[in-house]
Design a protein around this motif. Sequence first.
Motif, mmCIF file in Angstrom:
data_model
loop_
_atom_site.group_PDB
_atom_site.id
_atom_site.type_symbol
_atom_site.label_atom_id
_atom_site.label_comp_id
_atom_site.label_asym_id
_atom_site.label_seq_id
_atom_site.Cartn_x
_atom_site.Cartn_y
_atom_site.Cartn_z
ATOM 1 N N TYR A 107 43.103 52.145 38.337
ATOM 2 C CA TYR A 107 41.957 51.725 37.543
ATOM 3 C C TYR A 107 42.265 50.556 36.613
ATOM 4 C CZ TYR A 107 39.099 55.684 39.057
ATOM 5 O OH TYR A 107 38.357 56.553 39.801
ATOM 6 N N SER A 108 43.414 50.547 35.975
ATOM 7 C CA SER A 108 43.728 49.462 35.044
ATOM 8 C C SER A 108 43.784 48.119 35.762
ATOM 9 C CB SER A 108 45.064 49.737 34.351
ATOM 10 O OG SER A 108 44.961 50.838 33.470
ATOM 11 N N ARG A 109 44.321 48.119 36.971
ATOM 12 C CA ARG A 109 44.365 46.879 37.751
ATOM 13 C C ARG A 109 42.973 46.439 38.146
ATOM 14 N NH1 ARG A 109 48.114 48.004 42.617
ATOM 15 N NH2 ARG A 109 47.461 45.925 43.254
ATOM 16 N N TRP A 110 42.130 47.366 38.537
ATOM 17 C CA TRP A 110 40.788 46.977 38.991
ATOM 18 C C TRP A 110 39.973 46.406 37.834
ATOM 19 C CZ3 TRP A 110 43.362 46.967 42.769
ATOM 20 C CH2 TRP A 110 43.696 48.015 43.611
ATOM 21 N N ILE A 111 40.049 47.052 36.667
ATOM 22 C CA ILE A 111 39.330 46.541 35.500
ATOM 23 C C ILE A 111 39.827 45.141 35.148
ATOM 24 C CG2 ILE A 111 39.187 46.789 32.987
ATOM 25 C CD1 ILE A 111 37.157 48.484 34.222
ATOM 26 N N SER A 112 41.133 44.956 35.183
ATOM 27 C CA SER A 112 41.714 43.656 34.825
ATOM 28 C C SER A 112 41.278 42.580 35.805
ATOM 29 C CB SER A 112 43.242 43.761 34.790
ATOM 30 O OG SER A 112 43.666 44.676 33.791
ATOM 31 N N ASN A 113 41.336 42.860 37.084
ATOM 32 C CA ASN A 113 40.959 41.859 38.077
ATOM 33 C C ASN A 113 39.458 41.588 38.066
ATOM 34 O OD1 ASN A 113 43.388 40.976 39.808
ATOM 35 N ND2 ASN A 113 43.665 43.190 39.671
ATOM 36 N N TRP A 114 38.670 42.599 37.743
ATOM 37 C CA TRP A 114 37.219 42.370 37.601
ATOM 38 C C TRP A 114 36.964 41.359 36.497
ATOM 39 C CZ3 TRP A 114 34.402 43.833 33.140
ATOM 40 C CH2 TRP A 114 33.021 43.624 33.229
ATOM 41 N N ALA A 115 37.642 41.525 35.362
ATOM 42 C CA ALA A 115 37.476 40.583 34.256
ATOM 43 C C ALA A 115 37.935 39.185 34.659
ATOM 44 C CB ALA A 115 38.261 41.065 33.032
ATOM 45 N N VAL A 116 39.051 39.101 35.398
ATOM 46 C CA VAL A 116 39.549 37.797 35.858
ATOM 47 C C VAL A 116 38.525 37.131 36.772
ATOM 48 C CG1 VAL A 116 41.325 36.644 37.237
ATOM 49 C CG2 VAL A 116 41.979 38.408 35.604
ATOM 50 N N CYS A 117 37.900 37.909 37.638
ATOM 51 C CA CYS A 117 36.873 37.350 38.523
ATOM 52 C C CYS A 117 35.724 36.755 37.700
ATOM 53 C CB CYS A 117 36.342 38.430 39.462
ATOM 54 S SG CYS A 117 37.498 38.893 40.779
ATOM 55 N N LEU A 118 35.334 37.424 36.627
ATOM 56 C CA LEU A 118 34.280 36.879 35.768
ATOM 57 C C LEU A 118 34.747 35.596 35.084
ATOM 58 C CD1 LEU A 118 32.643 40.009 34.081
ATOM 59 C CD2 LEU A 118 32.062 38.867 36.222
ATOM 60 N N PHE A 119 36.007 35.564 34.651
ATOM 61 C CA PHE A 119 36.542 34.344 34.038
ATOM 62 C C PHE A 119 36.435 33.169 35.006
ATOM 63 C CE2 PHE A 119 39.797 37.086 31.502
ATOM 64 C CZ PHE A 119 38.772 37.590 30.710
ATOM 65 N N LEU A 120 36.758 33.423 36.280
ATOM 66 C CA LEU A 120 36.738 32.358 37.284
ATOM 67 C C LEU A 120 35.304 31.944 37.618
ATOM 68 C CD1 LEU A 120 39.540 33.702 39.654
ATOM 69 C CD2 LEU A 120 39.743 31.981 37.855
ATOM 70 N N ILE A 121 34.415 32.926 37.718
ATOM 71 C CA ILE A 121 33.007 32.614 37.993
ATOM 72 C C ILE A 121 32.418 31.789 36.854
ATOM 73 C CG2 ILE A 121 30.713 33.637 38.265
ATOM 74 C CD1 ILE A 121 32.058 35.936 39.787
ATOM 75 N N LEU A 122 32.875 32.042 35.628
ATOM 76 C CA LEU A 122 32.417 31.258 34.478
ATOM 77 C C LEU A 122 32.650 29.767 34.710
ATOM 78 C CD1 LEU A 122 31.500 31.070 31.452
ATOM 79 C CD2 LEU A 122 33.913 31.329 30.861
ATOM 80 N N HIS A 123 33.806 29.418 35.267
ATOM 81 C CA HIS A 123 34.110 28.015 35.535
ATOM 82 C C HIS A 123 33.191 27.446 36.613
ATOM 83 C CE1 HIS A 123 37.730 29.079 33.309
ATOM 84 N NE2 HIS A 123 37.971 27.794 33.166
ATOM 85 N N ALA A 124 32.852 28.265 37.602
ATOM 86 C CA ALA A 124 31.942 27.797 38.646
ATOM 87 C C ALA A 124 30.536 27.580 38.080
ATOM 88 C CB ALA A 124 31.908 28.800 39.800
ATOM 89 N N ILE A 125 30.096 28.465 37.210
ATOM 90 C CA ILE A 125 28.773 28.328 36.599
ATOM 91 C C ILE A 125 28.686 27.046 35.781
ATOM 92 C CG2 ILE A 125 27.175 29.363 34.931
ATOM 93 C CD1 ILE A 125 28.282 32.102 35.763
#
Length: 374
Positions: free
Chosen positions: A318-336
């Motif tokens: 779970y800790s890895r999934w939560i962390s990677n989910w947040a990273v995905c949002l960080f990356l999508i922020l740059h695309a937006i």
Amino acid sequence: MNWLTRQNPWRLMLVVNAAVISGVLIHKILLPPYVPYIHLLVDYHFGFVKRALIGAIVALFAQKVPVWLVFALGAATWLVTAGLFVKLFRRTFGFDDAHLPLFVFIAGSPFFLKNFMHTLGHFDIYGCLFAIVLLLIPARSIGYVLLAAAFSIVLILIHHIHLLMYVPTIAVIALLRHYLAVGFDRSNLIVGTISILALGALFFVLQFLGTMPIPEAEFVAYLKTRMADPSRTDLLGFSYIWYQPLAKEISDTWARLPSNLLGLPVFALLIWLHTPLWRYFADLVRSLTDDTHRRIVVVSIAGVTMGYLIMFAIVFDYSRWISNWAVCLFLILHAIKTLPSAQAVLPIKGADRKPNIFGWIVTLIPRVGVIRPF
């Protein structure tokens, strides 16, 4: 020091983050690399199997695999990822004082580079690395979609769970940077559709047909021939994962669910500490000129989140999934940020008390972990 703390504490936060990351690295080196090491040993010697691409590439260069290679490869990948992210942030936002708090909340987040240091040698970071590359290169050509598909294939060959972990984010980046920029025509729709079907087929083959075709004892004996120190049999304890069916993974996850759910308040707290970042994220989405773009972004984020919810039901890290989910949002922020905007979005107010307090707390948290928080 007085200038750092009184005039611009965010610069000091960067220094502290660097020190924290160094501490996490030292701690990581002292831990046995159970799962990362065995992934360097497994290759395609017995046929086409899941989780074998990295080991197959290592086998091209080394007949015997030393334990230190886990840390060398992991550190090299981490450094490349961190360096490319810095380049991406500079290009997207710049490193002026106004955007320094945003950089601290992202780069200094315990979800991101710190946790990748803690999970050094695991496969998660490769998805982040490929996504950053796609955010850095031009996206006008149909070759961009083909490259995104190729990256996704490599990720699934590294570990098939990437179909839910980083492939959806790569698809969102391709959607926002290519399809919304050049439009939907026959050629890129055909390429995109074929890519999705191919990735689904590859995942199916690996998940249901990619188990090791020999007895586990024979498999372990082969792994020993690839070890620089065959006496380290303690590092082969995870050989069962090449035999474990999906039903077993799900049953193990649900058996651990009551204890793992105890970590949810901690995850919620960590997410809440990033409130200034999430507010900036929301403001950026609201500022988009095109209502269709705004809706597509919201649906895309929901789709990426849904993938992680499915992972929560299947695998208990779970800790890895939560962390990677947040990273995905960080990356999508740059695309937006590359989409047309109707108005400028005010950056995080670095002089305000609340962002300062949250920034320091986020800075001092060393990482999130693998299964349970910390």
